[in-house]
Structure formats: C-alpha cells, structure tokens
Scaffold this motif. Structure first.
Motif, mmCIF file in Angstrom:
data_model
loop_
_atom_site.group_PDB
_atom_site.id
_atom_site.type_symbol
_atom_site.label_atom_id
_atom_site.label_comp_id
_atom_site.label_asym_id
_atom_site.label_seq_id
_atom_site.Cartn_x
_atom_site.Cartn_y
_atom_site.Cartn_z
ATOM 1 N N ILE A 1 0.832 -1.202 0.000
ATOM 2 C CA ILE A 1 0.000 0.000 0.000
ATOM 3 C C ILE A 1 0.866 1.251 0.000
ATOM 4 N N GLU A 2 1.859 1.261 0.870
ATOM 5 C CA GLU A 2 2.695 2.458 1.004
ATOM 6 C C GLU A 2 3.370 2.817 -0.317
ATOM 7 N N LYS A 3 3.844 1.805 -1.030
ATOM 8 C CA LYS A 3 4.568 2.115 -2.265
ATOM 9 C C LYS A 3 3.641 2.649 -3.356
ATOM 10 N N GLU A 4 2.343 2.283 -3.291
ATOM 11 C CA GLU A 4 1.390 2.844 -4.256
ATOM 12 C C GLU A 4 1.284 4.363 -4.106
ATOM 13 N N TYR A 5 1.402 4.841 -2.870
ATOM 14 C CA TYR A 5 1.256 6.274 -2.634
ATOM 15 C C TYR A 5 2.583 7.025 -2.716
ATOM 16 N N PHE A 6 3.631 6.437 -2.185
ATOM 17 C CA PHE A 6 4.863 7.217 -2.017
ATOM 18 C C PHE A 6 6.071 6.681 -2.774
ATOM 19 N N GLY A 7 5.910 5.586 -3.482
ATOM 20 C CA GLY A 7 7.037 5.063 -4.241
ATOM 21 C C GLY A 7 7.908 4.138 -3.398
ATOM 22 N N LYS A 60 11.272 3.861 -3.031
ATOM 23 C CA LYS A 60 12.436 4.365 -2.309
ATOM 24 C C LYS A 60 12.035 5.009 -0.976
ATOM 25 N N VAL A 61 11.055 5.910 -1.040
ATOM 26 C CA VAL A 61 10.620 6.601 0.174
ATOM 27 C C VAL A 61 10.067 5.598 1.184
#
Lengths: 175, 160
Positions: free
Chosen positions: B124-130, B132-133
């Motif tokens: 989920i997190e990578k869908e929003y923030f990419g 690397k972040v």
C-alpha cells in the motif's frame, strides 16, 4: 514488462483464493487457518476503510487548498508539525489509513516533512490506542514512548523532506 | 471504534445539509479512491494471512520470553517489523508477557516496530509514495523503535 508483472500478480492472487477455497472443501487444516486469518483481517479493515475514505472525500471537497497550505505548508514552521501530530492522534486503524490521508494532505499543499510526521505520528500516538496501551503497560511506559518517539519522528521527517528536495522527489499515486 | 462511525455519520450529515452536490461528489471521490487502492489491500491481506500462519502469537511469545535482553530486543523488533497486529491483540499479549517477566524494553521494541515499521503494508505504502521513500521511512522507523526501546530500558532500570 510491467504488463507481465501485473499478470503474474493477478495469477498469484487467483492461485491463493483457489488454494483457500480448496482447503475448505477438502478440509486441509493449514489452508483453512490461512483463510481464517484473511477473513479476520479483512473484516477488521472493512469496519474502518469505508468511513476513512468518506472522511477523506469530504476533506477533499470542503477544505480549501489555501488553508492547508497556510497551516501545514512551506511557511507553517513548527506550528504545522504540532497541528499534524494532534491530527494524527485522532486517526483510527493504523498505517494503512494514514497513507491515503497523508496523500490527500499532500495534494492539498502540506509540505513533505509534515506528511511524514503525520504518518509516523499516526503510527505511534493514536489516542484510543495509547489509552489502551497504558492500561496494560502503565502510564509511565506510554509517556516515555511518546516523549522519545514524537521528537524523533519530527526530526527525521524534516531531514527526509530536505533530503528528498535535493533529489527533486515528486509524490505520484500509483507509481 | 464507534466514535469513527459517529464522527463519519455526523460529518456526512452536516455536509449534506450544507451542500448536496459537494457531498455526493465527496462520496464519489471516496469510492473511486477506495477502488483504486483495493488491489494493494488485497495483496497486503494475503501476505498478512500467510505470515501470521507461519509466525503465530505463541511463537512470538516464546521467542520474546526466553532470551537475553539484548537478543530479546533484536528478536522483538524483527517480529514487530514483519508482522501486523491490531492493538487489541498486541497489548493484551504484551500485558501477559510482562507478567511472565519479559522486560519493558523488549516489549517496547516489539510494540513500537509493530506500529512504525510495516513490511506487510509495503504494497500500500509504495502505491502512494514510491518504493524508495517507503524503504527509507521504514528503516528510519526501525531505528526510532530501537532508540525508544533503549530509553524505556534506561528509565525502567533494565539496562544493567
């Protein structure tokens, strides 16, 4: 390549559900246990997600970009961080709710440091969770945890913002 | 939990009285956003269901209870990072472990990583923030949890 990955992922999801349903049909104990885990957590999230997203939707139509920019944007200074920690305290669920909220805040003009603080703070200082925690672990435990972690979350978020700005980072949904 | 329903209901009602058009737009936005992120949620739920099968609560209790404090902290932060547990399960579990003599320091490493580090929420997190972040944020969260654990150890006199 991207398309292919998508197909593999879709296939994996299908295999998973076939496995779970199959386990229930033939009575395979481990598969049933995994299925139960899936259902328990899905129900838990379905209790929260629709409300969370409706609040996000209302936030997006009613709250003006200028007011988010003013209080949480580039020129908000320290106050912006304090506001966002308080906002995080009222968050429900967990990280999985914090991400879409943080994304909407960013779209409305909150600065990067503030939204990373929001994510970190909504992980560690949700008020209902903290009250629950202190009833098991004692107030001293919760207080030390909050007093140590909140400043660290803010400092690391400021650092992360500075770092990403030198890299010209842009947040894009679905990237 | 109930206050979420009350707050959502009241806000929706006030919004509806204020402006019907805006309210239906808000509900549409909500629906669209939810549908868009749903595949990532399903991925996460699948991962959660599998990981929790291989790492049940019992196993976590055994590992946290049986060790040297510092190894305990490392193990606790490992389990806290790779699992996902709602507070109403995690804190009662910690309460039991505390009575069994597990140190505050180890338990804080477990709960803080549980809250801050989300390997299972990665989809989920990578869908929003990419990607690397997401990785950087989680690594930072891990170290913050370790510092919190050491501070707890210090204030509860468990470091020596």
């Amino acid at each position: 390549m991207k398309m292919q990955n998508k197909h593999i992922k879709a296939l994996a999801i299908v295999i998973y559900f076939v496995f779970i349903i199959g386990s229930f049909v033939i009575g395979f104990k481990s598969g049933k246990q995994i299925g139960h885990n899936f259902i328990t957590f899905s129900v838990e999230m379905l209790k929260i997600l629709p409300c969370a997203f409706i609040l996000i939707g209302l936030f997006e139509v009613w709250v003006k970009k200028e007011s988010v920019e003013k209080h949480l944007g580039k020129d908000s200074g320290m106050i912006g961080y304090i506001w966002v920690v308080l906002l995080a305290g009222t968050t429900v669920g967990g990280l999985y709710v914090a991400f879409p909220v943080a994304y909407s805040l960013f779209k409305k003009g909150a600065k990067l440091g503030v939204i990373f603080t929001y994510i970190g703070a909504s992980a560690i200082c949700r008020i209902p969770m903290t009250i629950f925690e202190s009833s098991f672990m004692g107030i001293k435990f919760s207080l030390i945890r909050l007093l140590v972690s909140i400043p660290l979350v803010i400092l690391s978020s400021v650092w992360l913002e500075n770092y990403l700005e030198t890299k010209n980072y842009k947040i894009m949904e679905g990237k | 939990m109930y206050y979420l329903y009350i707050v959502t209901g009241l806000t929706l009602l006030i919004s509806f009285i204020g402006d019907r058009g805006k309210t239906s737009k808000a509900v549409k936005i909500a629906f669209k956003k939810l549908v868009k992120i749903l595949p990532a949620f399903v991925t996460m739920l699948i991962l959660v269901s599998i990981v929790l099968f291989f790492i049940p609560d019992k196993m976590i209790s055994n590992y946290l209870g049986n060790n040297d404090k510092f190894i305990g902290v490392i193990l606790a932060s490992f389990f806290g990072s790779i699992t996902l547990m709602p507070g109403f399960i995690a804190f009662p579990l910690c309460g039991i472990l505390l009575k069994k003599g597990v140190s505050y320091m180890v338990l804080s490493a477990f709960t803080t990583t549980l809250m801050m580090v989300g390997i299972l929420t990665y989809p989920i997190e990578k869908e929003y923030f990419g990607v690397k972040v997401t990785i950087v944020r989680n690594v930072i969260g891990f170290f913050i949890a370790l510092i919190v654990a050491l501070s707890i150890g210090f204030f509860f006199g468990e470091l020596s």
